[in-house]
Write a protein that holds these residues in place. Sequence first.
Motif, PDB file in Angstrom:
ATOM      1  N   LYS A 172       0.868  -1.071  -0.042  1.00 27.94           N
ATOM      2  CA  LYS A 172      -0.008   0.029  -0.008  1.00 27.94           C
ATOM      3  C   LYS A 172       0.952   1.246   0.000  1.00 27.94           C
ATOM      4  CE  LYS A 172      -3.830   2.696   0.510  1.00 27.94           C
ATOM      5  NZ  LYS A 172      -4.486   2.725   1.713  1.00 27.94           N
ATOM      6  N   LYS A 173       1.960   1.096   0.671  1.00 23.27           N
ATOM      7  CA  LYS A 173       2.817   2.500   0.827  1.00 23.27           C
ATOM      8  C   LYS A 173       3.591   2.532  -0.586  1.00 23.27           C
ATOM      9  CE  LYS A 173       6.747   4.109   3.411  1.00 23.27           C
ATOM     10  NZ  LYS A 173       7.776   3.969   4.451  1.00 23.27           N
ATOM     11  N   GLN A 174       4.050   1.844  -1.286  1.00 26.85           N
ATOM     12  CA  GLN A 174       4.472   1.818  -2.394  1.00 26.85           C
ATOM     13  C   GLN A 174       3.702   1.916  -3.606  1.00 26.85           C
ATOM     14  OE1 GLN A 174       8.263  -0.125  -3.278  1.00 26.85           O
ATOM     15  NE2 GLN A 174       7.648  -0.414  -5.378  1.00 26.85           N
ATOM     16  N   MET A 175       2.632   1.534  -3.671  1.00 22.09           N
ATOM     17  CA  MET A 175       1.671   1.284  -4.900  1.00 22.09           C
ATOM     18  C   MET A 175       0.452   2.017  -4.748  1.00 22.09           C
ATOM     19  SD  MET A 175       3.454  -0.851  -6.786  1.00 22.09           S
ATOM     20  CE  MET A 175       4.479  -2.200  -6.490  1.00 22.09           C
ATOM     21  N   ASN A 176       0.143   2.639  -3.674  1.00 22.30           N
ATOM     22  CA  ASN A 176      -0.977   3.525  -3.149  1.00 22.30           C
ATOM     23  C   ASN A 176      -2.327   2.835  -3.254  1.00 22.30           C
ATOM     24  OD1 ASN A 176       0.473   5.909  -2.960  1.00 22.30           O
ATOM     25  ND2 ASN A 176       0.626   5.978  -5.026  1.00 22.30           N
ATOM     26  N   VAL A 177      -2.280   1.584  -3.510  1.00 21.91           N
ATOM     27  CA  VAL A 177      -3.421   0.736  -3.256  1.00 21.91           C
ATOM     28  C   VAL A 177      -3.095  -0.736  -2.678  1.00 21.91           C
ATOM     29  CG1 VAL A 177      -4.826   1.530  -5.544  1.00 21.91           C
ATOM     30  CG2 VAL A 177      -2.995  -0.381  -5.675  1.00 21.91           C
ATOM     31  N   THR A 178      -4.160  -1.479  -2.263  1.00 16.66           N
ATOM     32  CA  THR A 178      -3.562  -2.681  -1.514  1.00 16.66           C
ATOM     33  C   THR A 178      -3.788  -3.755  -2.795  1.00 16.66           C
ATOM     34  OG1 THR A 178      -6.068  -3.328  -1.278  1.00 16.66           O
ATOM     35  CG2 THR A 178      -5.110  -1.961   0.635  1.00 16.66           C
ATOM     36  N   PRO A 179      -3.336  -4.859  -2.527  1.00 16.67           N
ATOM     37  CA  PRO A 179      -3.041  -5.853  -3.175  1.00 16.67           C
ATOM     38  C   PRO A 179      -4.507  -6.303  -3.944  1.00 16.67           C
ATOM     39  CG  PRO A 179      -1.689  -6.411  -1.692  1.00 16.67           C
ATOM     40  CD  PRO A 179      -2.391  -5.356  -1.271  1.00 16.67           C
ATOM     41  N   VAL A 180      -5.523  -6.448  -3.247  1.00 16.27           N
ATOM     42  CA  VAL A 180      -6.942  -6.713  -3.497  1.00 16.27           C
ATOM     43  C   VAL A 180      -7.234  -5.717  -4.123  1.00 16.27           C
ATOM     44  CG1 VAL A 180      -9.181  -7.064  -2.630  1.00 16.27           C
ATOM     45  CG2 VAL A 180      -7.066  -8.145  -1.493  1.00 16.27           C
ATOM     46  N   GLN A 181      -7.224  -4.384  -3.953  1.00 18.23           N
ATOM     47  CA  GLN A 181      -7.874  -3.264  -4.764  1.00 18.23           C
ATOM     48  C   GLN A 181      -7.071  -3.323  -6.317  1.00 18.23           C
ATOM     49  OE1 GLN A 181      -6.543  -0.034  -2.132  1.00 18.23           O
ATOM     50  NE2 GLN A 181      -8.789   0.109  -1.329  1.00 18.23           N
ATOM     51  N   LEU A 182      -5.784  -3.592  -6.203  1.00 17.67           N
ATOM     52  CA  LEU A 182      -5.242  -3.558  -7.655  1.00 17.67           C
ATOM     53  C   LEU A 182      -5.722  -4.458  -8.450  1.00 17.67           C
ATOM     54  CD1 LEU A 182      -2.631  -2.534  -9.522  1.00 17.67           C
ATOM     55  CD2 LEU A 182      -1.402  -4.611  -8.293  1.00 17.67           C
ATOM     56  N   ARG A 183      -5.958  -5.750  -7.977  1.00 14.26           N
ATOM     57  CA  ARG A 183      -6.567  -6.972  -8.608  1.00 14.26           C
ATOM     58  C   ARG A 183      -7.936  -6.305  -8.998  1.00 14.26           C
ATOM     59  NH1 ARG A 183      -5.308 -12.730  -6.971  1.00 14.26           N
ATOM     60  NH2 ARG A 183      -3.758 -12.634  -8.243  1.00 14.26           N
ATOM     61  N   LYS A 184      -8.807  -5.847  -8.192  1.00 11.71           N
ATOM     62  CA  LYS A 184     -10.095  -5.505  -8.468  1.00 11.71           C
ATOM     63  C   LYS A 184     -10.022  -4.478  -9.863  1.00 11.71           C
ATOM     64  CE  LYS A 184     -12.383  -6.025  -4.248  1.00 11.71           C
ATOM     65  NZ  LYS A 184     -12.897  -5.465  -3.060  1.00 11.71           N
ATOM     66  N   ILE A 185      -9.045  -3.347  -9.681  1.00 14.89           N
ATOM     67  CA  ILE A 185      -8.835  -2.565 -10.744  1.00 14.89           C
ATOM     68  C   ILE A 185      -8.565  -3.276 -12.067  1.00 14.89           C
ATOM     69  CG2 ILE A 185      -7.350  -0.671 -11.736  1.00 14.89           C
ATOM     70  CD1 ILE A 185      -7.005   0.128  -8.957  1.00 14.89           C
ATOM     71  N   LYS A 186      -7.905  -4.238 -12.146  1.00 13.08           N
ATOM     72  CA  LYS A 186      -7.559  -4.769 -13.389  1.00 13.08           C
ATOM     73  C   LYS A 186      -8.721  -5.559 -13.902  1.00 13.08           C
ATOM     74  CE  LYS A 186      -5.597  -9.232 -14.928  1.00 13.08           C
ATOM     75  NZ  LYS A 186      -5.430 -10.582 -14.737  1.00 13.08           N
ATOM     76  N   VAL A 187      -9.503  -6.192 -12.826  1.00  7.30           N
ATOM     77  CA  VAL A 187     -10.653  -6.900 -13.311  1.00  7.30           C
ATOM     78  C   VAL A 187     -11.655  -5.854 -13.946  1.00  7.30           C
ATOM     79  CG1 VAL A 187     -12.626  -8.346 -12.662  1.00  7.30           C
ATOM     80  CG2 VAL A 187     -10.557  -8.817 -11.787  1.00  7.30           C
ATOM     81  N   THR A 188     -11.708  -4.607 -13.414  1.00 10.93           N
ATOM     82  CA  THR A 188     -12.847  -3.869 -13.818  1.00 10.93           C
ATOM     83  C   THR A 188     -12.421  -3.390 -15.246  1.00 10.93           C
ATOM     84  OG1 THR A 188     -13.276  -2.899 -11.531  1.00 10.93           O
ATOM     85  CG2 THR A 188     -13.865  -1.479 -13.232  1.00 10.93           C
ATOM     86  N   ILE A 189     -11.084  -3.069 -15.429  1.00  7.58           N
ATOM     87  CA  ILE A 189     -10.721  -2.414 -16.843  1.00  7.58           C
ATOM     88  C   ILE A 189     -10.951  -3.556 -17.884  1.00  7.58           C
ATOM     89  CG2 ILE A 189      -8.319  -2.159 -18.190  1.00  7.58           C
ATOM     90  CD1 ILE A 189      -7.499  -0.611 -15.769  1.00  7.58           C
ATOM     91  N   HIS A 190     -10.685  -4.837 -17.340  1.00  8.39           N
ATOM     92  CA  HIS A 190     -10.810  -6.108 -18.271  1.00  8.39           C
ATOM     93  C   HIS A 190     -12.399  -6.188 -18.895  1.00  8.39           C
ATOM     94  CE1 HIS A 190     -10.332 -10.014 -20.023  1.00  8.39           C
ATOM     95  NE2 HIS A 190     -11.363 -10.359 -19.576  1.00  8.39           N
ATOM     96  N   HIS A 191     -13.384  -5.970 -17.854  1.00  8.75           N
ATOM     97  CA  HIS A 191     -14.624  -6.193 -18.085  1.00  8.75           C
ATOM     98  C   HIS A 191     -15.123  -5.212 -18.883  1.00  8.75           C
ATOM     99  CE1 HIS A 191     -15.556  -8.890 -14.350  1.00  8.75           C
ATOM    100  NE2 HIS A 191     -15.010  -9.664 -15.393  1.00  8.75           N
ATOM    101  N   SER A 192     -14.446  -3.945 -18.748  1.00 14.02           N
ATOM    102  CA  SER A 192     -15.253  -2.409 -19.708  1.00 14.02           C
ATOM    103  C   SER A 192     -14.553  -2.630 -20.662  1.00 14.02           C
ATOM    104  CB  SER A 192     -14.799  -1.255 -18.569  1.00 14.02           C
ATOM    105  OG  SER A 192     -13.364  -1.342 -18.865  1.00 14.02           O
ATOM    106  N   SER A 193     -13.384  -3.462 -20.974  1.00 15.57           N
ATOM    107  CA  SER A 193     -12.883  -3.522 -22.201  1.00 15.57           C
ATOM    108  C   SER A 193     -13.475  -4.643 -23.226  1.00 15.57           C
ATOM    109  CB  SER A 193     -11.437  -3.524 -22.339  1.00 15.57           C
ATOM    110  OG  SER A 193     -11.094  -4.634 -21.640  1.00 15.57           O
ATOM    111  N   SER A 194     -14.251  -5.539 -22.624  1.00 12.42           N
ATOM    112  CA  SER A 194     -14.753  -6.761 -23.277  1.00 12.42           C
ATOM    113  C   SER A 194     -16.131  -6.315 -23.823  1.00 12.42           C
ATOM    114  CB  SER A 194     -15.021  -7.813 -22.386  1.00 12.42           C
ATOM    115  OG  SER A 194     -15.332  -7.848 -21.082  1.00 12.42           O
TER     116      SER A 194
END
Length: 287
Positions: free
Chosen positions: A265-287
């Motif tokens: 969280k300190k280095q990426m500004n998001v938690t691991p779970v949040q990062l994975r959710k962002i990736k899933v959201t982008i994937h769904h919006s592009s499909s």
Amino acid sequence: MAIQKFSYITVMESGAESFLSPVNSIKYASPIHCHDFYEFFLITKGKAVHVVNNEKQQISEGTLVFIRPSDVHYYEYEDGQKCEFINVCFTKRVVSSSLRFLGEAYSNDYLLTSKLPPCINLPPIEKDHLVYRLENVNILSKGDLGKRKILLRGILVEVLLNYFSQLNNSQKSDLPLWMESLLIQMQKKENFTEGLDAMYRLSQRSPGHLNRVFKQFLNMTPTEYINSLRLKYAKHLLLTTKISVIDISLAAGFDNLSHFYHLFKKQMNVTPVQLRKIKVTIHHSSS
């Protein structure tokens, strides 16, 4: 052999300022040529010989090369091996604009004036991440030329800042040879997951000496450097696999899940779970 000269007008579609193309074999690459635009290419598989400005560069998986309009180049097979790469082209105006954006603190002398084009070998984690970014440009832009421009400009600035500014700085640093070797060795998964013990063994230096040298040249401690490598690896796994967060934490070398979450969280500004959710959201919006 006649040198072919390419213009961005014929290579890029009307209204475009950049062009991205995967090349599945160097047999599809152009013969000896130059062009009135910039490009960088990333080797994704295999190896070859890059002949540029009458010199030969050995290129292999993970090699990233920045080509200037003045460079004359072509490719040759290496031991008959197949070589695949991703090629990204930009107009002079885009590169000039990106360099202005980076400002006076970014020294571009080596980038633009060296005899051979800047070339760097990326660690596997960083190579995979850049490939992921490039392969998703077409998906995320959905044929929108304006969005495509923004995505590729963003990648260009990151490539210049993250890779070729470091290359420029390394030309001028007094980094000891043993430390250069150590930093390369520590990029390997088996070493950064082992951590400080691997660093002490590989460097044959005392903990106190390593701390002083890391602070002097990298402005960080050995532990901070190791954690940065582990976090990059964890980020790569989060974006490219379905492995659970706790297993990714362990695979990256962290034996404390809470500590992993805190550092991520300190280095990426998001938690691991949040990062994975962002990736899933982008994937769904592009499909």
